[in-house]
Scaffold this motif. Structure first.
Motif, short mmCIF file in Angstrom:
data_model
loop_
_atom_site.label_atom_id
_atom_site.label_comp_id
_atom_site.label_asym_id
_atom_site.label_seq_id
_atom_site.Cartn_x
_atom_site.Cartn_y
_atom_site.Cartn_z
N GLU A 54 -1.02 -33.58 -17.17
CA GLU A 54 -2.13 -33.55 -16.23
C GLU A 54 -1.91 -32.45 -15.18
O GLU A 54 -0.81 -32.00 -14.96
CB GLU A 54 -2.29 -34.89 -15.51
CG GLU A 54 -2.36 -36.10 -16.42
CD GLU A 54 -1.02 -36.78 -16.64
OE1 GLU A 54 -0.98 -37.84 -17.28
OE2 GLU A 54 0.01 -36.21 -16.17
N PHE A 55 -3.01 -32.08 -14.51
CA PHE A 55 -2.90 -31.17 -13.37
C PHE A 55 -3.53 -31.83 -12.15
O PHE A 55 -4.26 -32.83 -12.25
CB PHE A 55 -3.54 -29.81 -13.65
CG PHE A 55 -5.03 -29.83 -13.93
CD1 PHE A 55 -5.95 -29.83 -12.89
CD2 PHE A 55 -5.50 -29.84 -15.23
CE1 PHE A 55 -7.31 -29.84 -13.15
CE2 PHE A 55 -6.87 -29.84 -15.51
CZ PHE A 55 -7.78 -29.85 -14.45
N SER A 56 -3.24 -31.28 -10.98
CA SER A 56 -3.70 -31.88 -9.73
C SER A 56 -4.32 -30.82 -8.84
O SER A 56 -4.20 -29.61 -9.08
CB SER A 56 -2.52 -32.55 -9.01
OG SER A 56 -1.58 -31.56 -8.60
N VAL A 57 -4.99 -31.28 -7.78
CA VAL A 57 -5.50 -30.41 -6.73
C VAL A 57 -5.15 -31.04 -5.39
O VAL A 57 -4.78 -32.21 -5.32
CB VAL A 57 -7.03 -30.22 -6.82
CG1 VAL A 57 -7.42 -29.49 -8.10
CG2 VAL A 57 -7.76 -31.56 -6.71
N THR A 58 -5.25 -30.25 -4.33
CA THR A 58 -4.98 -30.75 -2.98
C THR A 58 -6.29 -31.16 -2.32
O THR A 58 -7.26 -30.41 -2.33
CB THR A 58 -4.30 -29.67 -2.13
OG1 THR A 58 -3.13 -29.20 -2.81
CG2 THR A 58 -3.88 -30.25 -0.78
N LEU A 59 -6.31 -32.37 -1.76
CA LEU A 59 -7.48 -32.90 -1.08
C LEU A 59 -7.17 -33.16 0.39
O LEU A 59 -6.15 -33.77 0.70
CB LEU A 59 -7.95 -34.20 -1.74
CG LEU A 59 -8.26 -34.16 -3.25
CD1 LEU A 59 -8.66 -35.55 -3.74
CD2 LEU A 59 -9.34 -33.13 -3.56
N VAL A 60 -8.03 -32.67 1.28
CA VAL A 60 -7.92 -32.95 2.71
C VAL A 60 -9.25 -33.50 3.19
O VAL A 60 -10.26 -33.47 2.47
CB VAL A 60 -7.52 -31.69 3.52
CG1 VAL A 60 -6.13 -31.20 3.11
CG2 VAL A 60 -8.55 -30.58 3.35
N ASP A 61 -9.29 -33.99 4.42
CA ASP A 61 -10.47 -34.70 4.92
C ASP A 61 -11.55 -33.72 5.38
O ASP A 61 -11.79 -33.52 6.56
CB ASP A 61 -10.07 -35.63 6.06
CG ASP A 61 -11.14 -36.67 6.36
OD1 ASP A 61 -12.21 -36.62 5.72
OD2 ASP A 61 -10.91 -37.52 7.24
N ASN A 62 -12.20 -33.10 4.41
CA ASN A 62 -13.31 -32.18 4.67
C ASN A 62 -14.46 -32.54 3.74
O ASN A 62 -14.67 -31.91 2.70
CB ASN A 62 -12.86 -30.73 4.43
CG ASN A 62 -13.91 -29.71 4.81
OD1 ASN A 62 -15.09 -30.03 4.95
ND2 ASN A 62 -13.51 -28.46 4.96
N PRO A 63 -15.24 -33.58 4.10
CA PRO A 63 -16.26 -34.10 3.18
C PRO A 63 -17.52 -33.24 3.08
O PRO A 63 -18.34 -33.47 2.20
CB PRO A 63 -16.59 -35.47 3.77
CG PRO A 63 -16.29 -35.33 5.23
CD PRO A 63 -15.12 -34.40 5.32
N VAL A 64 -17.70 -32.25 3.97
CA VAL A 64 -18.96 -31.50 4.00
C VAL A 64 -18.82 -30.10 3.43
O VAL A 64 -19.78 -29.31 3.47
CB VAL A 64 -19.52 -31.42 5.44
CG1 VAL A 64 -19.82 -32.83 5.96
CG2 VAL A 64 -18.54 -30.71 6.36
#
Length: 509
Positions: free
Chosen positions: A372-382
């Motif tokens: 599998e591969f992944s991505v980085t998620l931060v709190d930017n919903p817009v």
């Protein structure tokens, strides 16, 4: 948001006895409005964790608590989130049983530093295994020492064995699958500790009285540990030991391949035995350096979850340049790759994606099994991508490269980030299922007392690869190694590094 509930109250209690001539008593009904109070969300981080995983997680449609229709009302949703004291607790609850590698951190800077090869270490890279006598004891076997680290100045070398930390012998209990269930291996976590070393004798391990204090400092590790040319019986063999797919060093890797190309190598041994992965882009570039004759053809194909596959599912193709600079390609039709149980993700991707095009000979052990591969998620919903003549295309939470300022525009009240698994890669033949690891063509484990020196003839795994190229067998391969001397990994310093077992996909390259 307020909800209104109807409560039917039946007024009047009938206690009298009635005969058939009695009038039927009238029961009066009265409706009273009861107002349900709004539930207040206690943690905006919990909201970020659930919302981002609901959007991006590979197994979103299989995790009940991440279902799009899981909550009937906002109050239900907030009540669920408020039931978790920490974001980590919520994150773990939402993970699929299939997931071994997704992570959450409370400071995204630690994550980004690790991806750039920056981390805190004393420089001693080791594997933890059982001593020859077995039991629940654990010994550490030094694999190599990182240049520029504290350990590089302490006369520690490959093959050295330690059995204790600060005078306390290491122990670990494992289950039938080899997973650690209890241990004191946290003795290796502090920034400063002393390793107690031992010698391997016919009667087992014996303390040799050598005790070395080590101090962890922040360093940047160049993943190109060794790059050299071996000339064996007139055959020029390139040897590259590459320990992490770190995009910041792709140009350095290209320079190393230029030296191999200019020296006229006709064979290549790529040593990924301690490489747990990294950037998909780096894997594509490395494979293009090994080959060169497949520019523009399919290297790997992405498979995202159902929400994002229609928009992001695309092909990663072989390339001929890095940011405009030509790639130095060897145009080989075969490659020998050393890989072990500490080879994962981008290392496995390289083996799997080259296989449809050239002969890939895998020397060593069964790999880790991370497809599998992944991505980085931060709190930017817009966050959204501008489109000419169309409304902006929403791409919430995911950290984008290029001109995007995903992190800078994220929620300033916290620095939580997630690195969840969001997709898988398949090769040009459509194959990508190797959860149980990739099997070697020429199996051989490292062993106590017979490690040799990396990059030098006499090192058994390198000798085995050279034997396949030249047909000449080395002395190191003629030694009969008892099973209890073979190194069977419990864990390693590599796996204990933060976020080392992560394959990252660069959405905006």
């Amino acid at each position: 948001m307020k909800k209104y509930l109807l409560l039917f109250l039946f007024i009047g209690t009938i206690t009298q006895s009635c005969n058939k001539n009695d009038d039927t008593p009238i029961v009066e009904e009265e409706q009273e409005e009861i107002v349900e109070e709004d539930v207040q969300l206690k943690s905006e981080v919990n909201d970020f964790v659930w919302s981002a995983l609901n959007s991006w997680y590979l197994w979103q449609d299989e995790v009940l608590e991440l279902g799009d229709d899981r909550f009937a009302t906002t109050n239900d949703y907030y009540t669920f989130l408020n039931g978790f004291q920490t974001p980590r607790g919520l994150f773990q609850t939402l993970q699929s049983p299939k997931d071994r590698f997704s992570v959450i951190v409370d400071d995204y800077d630690i994550l980004f530093n690790a991806f750039a090869g920056v981390y805190t270490t004393n420089g001693v890279e080791y594997v933890l295994t059982r001593p020859p006598e077995g039991g629940n004891k654990v010994v550490g076997v030094v694999r190599y020492v990182i240049n520029g680290s504290d350990g590089a100045d302490k006369n520690i070398k490959r093959g050295d064995i330690f059995y204790a930390v600060n005078g306390v012998e290491l122990i670990a209990e494992t289950d039938e699958e080899g997973n650690i269930v209890s241990s004191n291996l946290d003795l290796l976590n502090p920034d400063v500790f002393t390793l107690n070393f031992a010698e391997l004798t016919e009667s087992g391990l014996v303390s040799n009285g050598v005790n070395i204090e080590l101090i962890k400092t922040e360093i940047i590790e160049n993943p190109i540990h060794i790059s050299k040319i071996l000339e064996i019986n007139g055959t020029k063999i390139g040897y590259v030991m590459y320990n992490s797919f770190t995009a910041n060093f792709d140009n350095d890797l290209n320079t190393a391949f230029a030296e191999l190309k200019n020296s006229g190598v006709t064979e290549l041994i790529l040593d990924l035995r301690y490489n747990l992965g990294g950037s998909v882009l780096s894997a594509t570039r490395l494979s293009s350096m090994i080959t060169g004759q497949f520019n523009g053809e399919l290297f790997s194909r992405e498979q995202w979850n159902a929400k994002w596959q229609p928009y992001l599912g695309q092909d990663n193709n072989f390339v001929d340049a890095i940011d405009g600079d030509p790639i130095n390609s060897l145009n080989l039709n075969s490659v020998y790759i050393i890989a072990t149980d500490d080879s994962a993700s981008a290392s496995e991707l390289t083996i799997n994606s080259l296989s449809p095009y050239i002969d890939v000979f895998h020397v060593g052990g069964v790999t880790r099994g991370k497809n599998e591969f992944s991505v980085t998620l931060v709190d930017n919903p817009v966050q959204a991508i501008e489109q000419t003549g169309q409304p902006p295309f929403p791409v919430p939470y995911i950290v984008l490269g290029g001109e995007f300022n995903t992190v800078e525009n994220s929620n300033p009240r916290h620095k939580y980030a997630m690195q969840p698994l969001v997709g898988t890669n398949v090769n040009a033949d459509g194959f990508g299922e190797f959860t149980n690891g990739l099997e070697p063509d020429f199996p051989l484990n490292e062993s106590l007392g017979n490690l040799g020196q990396l990059g030098e003839p006499g090192e058994p795994l390198l000798d085995l690869a050279i034997e396949q190229i030249t047909g000449i067998s080395a002395k190191s391969l003629q030694i009969d190694i008892p099973d209890n001397y073979q190194i069977k990994t419990i864990t390693s310093s590599n796996r204990m590094k933060p976020f080392r077992e992560i394959t990252r996909y660069d959405l905006i390259k």
